[in-house]
Motif scaffolding. Structure first.
Motif, PDB file in Angstrom:
ATOM      1  N   MET A 236       0.832  -1.204   0.000  1.00 44.62           N
ATOM      2  CA  MET A 236       0.000   0.000   0.000  1.00 44.62           C
ATOM      3  C   MET A 236       0.874   1.265   0.000  1.00 44.62           C
ATOM      4  SD  MET A 236      -3.106  -1.084   2.569  1.00 44.62           S
ATOM      5  CE  MET A 236      -3.845   0.519   2.436  1.00 44.62           C
ATOM      6  N   LEU A 237       1.941   1.238   0.773  1.00 45.98           N
ATOM      7  CA  LEU A 237       2.834   2.405   0.797  1.00 45.98           C
ATOM      8  C   LEU A 237       3.458   2.641  -0.569  1.00 45.98           C
ATOM      9  CD1 LEU A 237       4.605   1.934   4.249  1.00 45.98           C
ATOM     10  CD2 LEU A 237       2.955   3.712   3.608  1.00 45.98           C
ATOM     11  N   ILE A 238       3.878   1.549  -1.199  1.00 45.51           N
ATOM     12  CA  ILE A 238       4.497   1.694  -2.527  1.00 45.51           C
ATOM     13  C   ILE A 238       3.486   2.239  -3.534  1.00 45.51           C
ATOM     14  CG2 ILE A 238       5.481   0.388  -4.457  1.00 45.51           C
ATOM     15  CD1 ILE A 238       6.737  -1.476  -2.332  1.00 45.51           C
ATOM     16  N   VAL A 239       2.255   1.752  -3.489  1.00 46.41           N
ATOM     17  CA  VAL A 239       1.216   2.234  -4.420  1.00 46.41           C
ATOM     18  C   VAL A 239       0.938   3.708  -4.189  1.00 46.41           C
ATOM     19  CG1 VAL A 239      -1.213   2.008  -5.044  1.00 46.41           C
ATOM     20  CG2 VAL A 239       0.202  -0.047  -4.733  1.00 46.41           C
ATOM     21  N   VAL A 240       0.854   4.120  -2.938  1.00 43.71           N
ATOM     22  CA  VAL A 240       0.579   5.546  -2.637  1.00 43.71           C
ATOM     23  C   VAL A 240       1.710   6.435  -3.137  1.00 43.71           C
ATOM     24  CG1 VAL A 240       0.315   7.198  -0.750  1.00 43.71           C
ATOM     25  CG2 VAL A 240      -0.924   5.029  -0.690  1.00 43.71           C
ATOM     26  N   CYS A 241       2.946   6.003  -2.903  1.00 44.39           N
ATOM     27  CA  CYS A 241       4.098   6.791  -3.385  1.00 44.39           C
ATOM     28  C   CYS A 241       4.103   6.885  -4.915  1.00 44.39           C
ATOM     29  CB  CYS A 241       5.395   6.167  -2.878  1.00 44.39           C
ATOM     30  SG  CYS A 241       5.607   6.277  -1.085  1.00 44.39           S
ATOM     31  N   PHE A 242       3.811   5.790  -5.570  1.00 41.32           N
ATOM     32  CA  PHE A 242       3.776   5.789  -7.033  1.00 41.32           C
ATOM     33  C   PHE A 242       2.716   6.760  -7.566  1.00 41.32           C
ATOM     34  CE2 PHE A 242       2.055   4.048 -10.981  1.00 41.32           C
ATOM     35  CZ  PHE A 242       3.169   4.099 -11.784  1.00 41.32           C
ATOM     36  N   ILE A 243       1.537   6.728  -6.940  1.00 36.72           N
ATOM     37  CA  ILE A 243       0.464   7.634  -7.377  1.00 36.72           C
ATOM     38  C   ILE A 243       0.868   9.095  -7.135  1.00 36.72           C
ATOM     39  CG2 ILE A 243      -1.920   8.345  -6.905  1.00 36.72           C
ATOM     40  CD1 ILE A 243      -2.523   5.409  -6.295  1.00 36.72           C
ATOM     41  N   PHE A 244       1.509   9.367  -6.022  1.00 36.07           N
ATOM     42  CA  PHE A 244       1.916  10.745  -5.725  1.00 36.07           C
ATOM     43  C   PHE A 244       2.946  11.254  -6.734  1.00 36.07           C
ATOM     44  CE2 PHE A 244       4.701  13.725  -3.456  1.00 36.07           C
ATOM     45  CZ  PHE A 244       3.760  14.702  -3.115  1.00 36.07           C
ATOM     46  N   ILE A 245       3.913  10.423  -7.012  1.00 34.80           N
ATOM     47  CA  ILE A 245       4.941  10.832  -7.994  1.00 34.80           C
ATOM     48  C   ILE A 245       4.321  11.004  -9.375  1.00 34.80           C
ATOM     49  CG2 ILE A 245       7.052  10.064  -9.146  1.00 34.80           C
ATOM     50  CD1 ILE A 245       7.791   8.688  -6.492  1.00 34.80           C
ATOM     51  N   SER A 246       3.410  10.115  -9.734  1.00 33.05           N
ATOM     52  CA  SER A 246       2.755  10.214 -11.051  1.00 33.05           C
ATOM     53  C   SER A 246       1.984  11.523 -11.168  1.00 33.05           C
ATOM     54  CB  SER A 246       1.828   9.021 -11.260  1.00 33.05           C
ATOM     55  OG  SER A 246       2.567   7.809 -11.242  1.00 33.05           O
ATOM     56  N   MET A 247       1.309  11.940 -10.140  1.00 33.92           N
ATOM     57  CA  MET A 247       0.559  13.194 -10.176  1.00 33.92           C
ATOM     58  C   MET A 247       1.499  14.380 -10.356  1.00 33.92           C
ATOM     59  SD  MET A 247      -2.345  12.589  -7.289  1.00 33.92           S
ATOM     60  CE  MET A 247      -2.932  14.244  -7.515  1.00 33.92           C
ATOM     61  N   ILE A 248       2.612  14.351  -9.658  1.00 32.08           N
ATOM     62  CA  ILE A 248       3.558  15.468  -9.795  1.00 32.08           C
ATOM     63  C   ILE A 248       4.085  15.539 -11.221  1.00 32.08           C
ATOM     64  CG2 ILE A 248       5.808  16.330  -9.059  1.00 32.08           C
ATOM     65  CD1 ILE A 248       5.162  15.238  -6.273  1.00 32.08           C
ATOM     66  N   LEU A 249       4.464  14.414 -11.778  1.00 29.35           N
ATOM     67  CA  LEU A 249       4.958  14.394 -13.156  1.00 29.35           C
ATOM     68  C   LEU A 249       3.890  14.841 -14.140  1.00 29.35           C
ATOM     69  CD1 LEU A 249       7.022  11.057 -13.155  1.00 29.35           C
ATOM     70  CD2 LEU A 249       7.901  13.408 -13.143  1.00 29.35           C
ATOM     71  N   PHE A 250       2.676  14.431 -13.902  1.00 27.57           N
ATOM     72  CA  PHE A 250       1.584  14.816 -14.784  1.00 27.57           C
ATOM     73  C   PHE A 250       1.388  16.342 -14.764  1.00 27.57           C
ATOM     74  CE2 PHE A 250      -2.898  15.596 -15.600  1.00 27.57           C
ATOM     75  CZ  PHE A 250      -3.067  14.984 -16.831  1.00 27.57           C
ATOM     76  N   ILE A 251       1.489  16.882 -13.570  1.00 24.80           N
ATOM     77  CA  ILE A 251       1.330  18.344 -13.464  1.00 24.80           C
ATOM     78  C   ILE A 251       2.479  19.069 -14.157  1.00 24.80           C
ATOM     79  CG2 ILE A 251       1.285  20.266 -11.837  1.00 24.80           C
ATOM     80  CD1 ILE A 251      -0.163  18.352  -9.884  1.00 24.80           C
ATOM     81  N   ARG A 252       3.679  18.578 -14.077  1.00 19.90           N
ATOM     82  CA  ARG A 252       4.839  19.218 -14.693  1.00 19.90           C
ATOM     83  C   ARG A 252       4.795  19.119 -16.218  1.00 19.90           C
ATOM     84  NH1 ARG A 252       7.337  22.819 -11.440  1.00 19.90           N
ATOM     85  NH2 ARG A 252       7.659  21.917  -9.340  1.00 19.90           N
ATOM     86  N   ILE A 253       4.383  17.949 -16.646  1.00 18.68           N
ATOM     87  CA  ILE A 253       4.370  17.724 -18.106  1.00 18.68           C
ATOM     88  C   ILE A 253       3.231  18.471 -18.762  1.00 18.68           C
ATOM     89  CG2 ILE A 253       4.137  15.997 -19.937  1.00 18.68           C
ATOM     90  CD1 ILE A 253       5.545  14.055 -18.010  1.00 18.68           C
ATOM     91  N   PHE A 254       2.119  18.483 -18.184  1.00 14.28           N
ATOM     92  CA  PHE A 254       0.954  19.131 -18.765  1.00 14.28           C
ATOM     93  C   PHE A 254       0.603  20.335 -17.873  1.00 14.28           C
ATOM     94  CE2 PHE A 254       0.636  14.644 -19.911  1.00 14.28           C
ATOM     95  CZ  PHE A 254       0.541  14.771 -21.301  1.00 14.28           C
ATOM     96  N   PRO A 255       1.097  21.526 -18.307  1.00  9.73           N
ATOM     97  CA  PRO A 255       0.791  22.737 -17.488  1.00  9.73           C
ATOM     98  C   PRO A 255      -0.687  23.062 -17.583  1.00  9.73           C
ATOM     99  CG  PRO A 255       1.923  23.322 -19.490  1.00  9.73           C
ATOM    100  CD  PRO A 255       1.936  21.851 -19.486  1.00  9.73           C
ATOM    101  N   ARG A 256      -1.063  23.955 -16.703  1.00 12.84           N
ATOM    102  CA  ARG A 256      -2.478  24.346 -16.664  1.00 12.84           C
ATOM    103  C   ARG A 256      -2.780  25.249 -17.840  1.00 12.84           C
ATOM    104  NH1 ARG A 256      -4.417  27.544 -11.550  1.00 12.84           N
ATOM    105  NH2 ARG A 256      -2.892  28.952 -12.495  1.00 12.84           N
ATOM    106  N   LEU A 257      -3.879  24.971 -18.497  1.00 11.51           N
ATOM    107  CA  LEU A 257      -4.315  25.773 -19.652  1.00 11.51           C
ATOM    108  C   LEU A 257      -4.805  27.117 -19.171  1.00 11.51           C
ATOM    109  CD1 LEU A 257      -6.283  23.051 -21.630  1.00 11.51           C
ATOM    110  CD2 LEU A 257      -3.960  23.867 -22.062  1.00 11.51           C
TER     111      LEU A 257
END
Length: 258
Positions: A236-257
């Motif tokens: 569960m800890l690994i899944v939560v960390c993975f989701i958190f990192i994925s969200m950060i990368l998603f925000i960096r890659i796709f800026p807000r319109l």
């Protein structure tokens, strides 16, 4: 086994002598039996007060025999054969033999003899054979009749004694058979109880073994449960960390319109 005191030995000897005298024919001038019975009463009283007195059952039987002899003497003093027979009906003889040589109680034998003699006297009185007004031939017939009655009474007494002896032998055989059956039943019950105890012991051993096995399996299950919980937590800890990192990368890659 309790020892017999000198007083009790003398009492038994005198009692046996009195029973023997009571079974014999006695004349009107015979006074010894009455004196002997009086001595028996005194010895019985001394026995009851003695420190080495017999068991209560023996004392009770001694008392019955002495009272029987007293009643027998009192009955013989009566004048009417009917009164004698009636008095003898209420006498209670002893239940056990006085000495080891006797097969049956001597007082019972005396009681039967007395009853037979009283019955013969009553029969003679009713038939008029005891009258003193007869001639010489009548007296001779009376004597013959009396002798015949005595022989008949003796025969009846022997028959009654043999009947009582047969009953005692039958009772002894039945008691022996009951004792054997009781012994067999006791042995069978003992074997059943022994088998039940063995079965119970085996069951208790099996229960102890099963309890130990159950305890071991419970400990293993507890350890397994703890291990499963730890692995699930890490996943569960690994899944939560993975989701958190994925969200950060998603925000960096796709800026807000804008």
């Amino acid at each position: 086994m309790a020892t017999t005191s000198r007083l009790e030995t003398n009492f038994i000897r005198l009692l046996s002598r009195c029973e023997s005298m009571a079974s014999e024919k006695r004349g009107d001038t015979e006074w010894r039996l009455e004196k002997y019975v009086s001595a028996l009463e005194e010895m019985l009283a001394a026995l009851k007060k003695s420190t080495s007195k017999p068991v209560p059952e023996a004392l009770t039987d001694y008392t019955r025999k002495v009272e029987f002899l007293k009643g027998l003497l009192e009955a013989e003093k009566l004048t009417s054969p009917t009164e004698k027979a009636l008095a003898n009906q209420f006498l209670a003889p002893g239940r056990t033999p006085t000495t080891g040589k006797e097969r049956t109680s001597a007082s019972k034998t005396v009681h039967l003899q007395t009853k037979a003699r009283c019955t013969g006297e009553m029969r003679n009185e009713l038939l008029g054979t005891t009258s003193n007004t007869g001639a010489g031939d009548g007296e001779l017939r009376n004597r013959r009749g009396t002798a015949l009655e005595e022989r008949q009474s003796a025969t009846e007494l022997d028959t009654v004694l043999q009947h009582h002896h047969n009953i005692q032998e039958k009772l002894a055989e039945e008691m022996l058979s009951l004792a054997r059956n009781l012994k067999n039943n006791s042995l069978a019950a003992q074997n059943v109880i022994k088998l039940d105890n063995q079965t119970l012991t085996q069951s208790m051993r099996m229960a102890d073994v099963n309890f130990e096995k159950l305890k071991t399996e419970s400990e293993r299950l507890e350890q397994h449960t703890k291990k499963s919980v730890n692995w699930l937590l890490w996943i569960m800890l690994i899944v939560v960390c993975f989701i958190f990192i994925s969200m950060i990368l998603f925000i960096r890659i796709f800026p807000r319109l804008r």
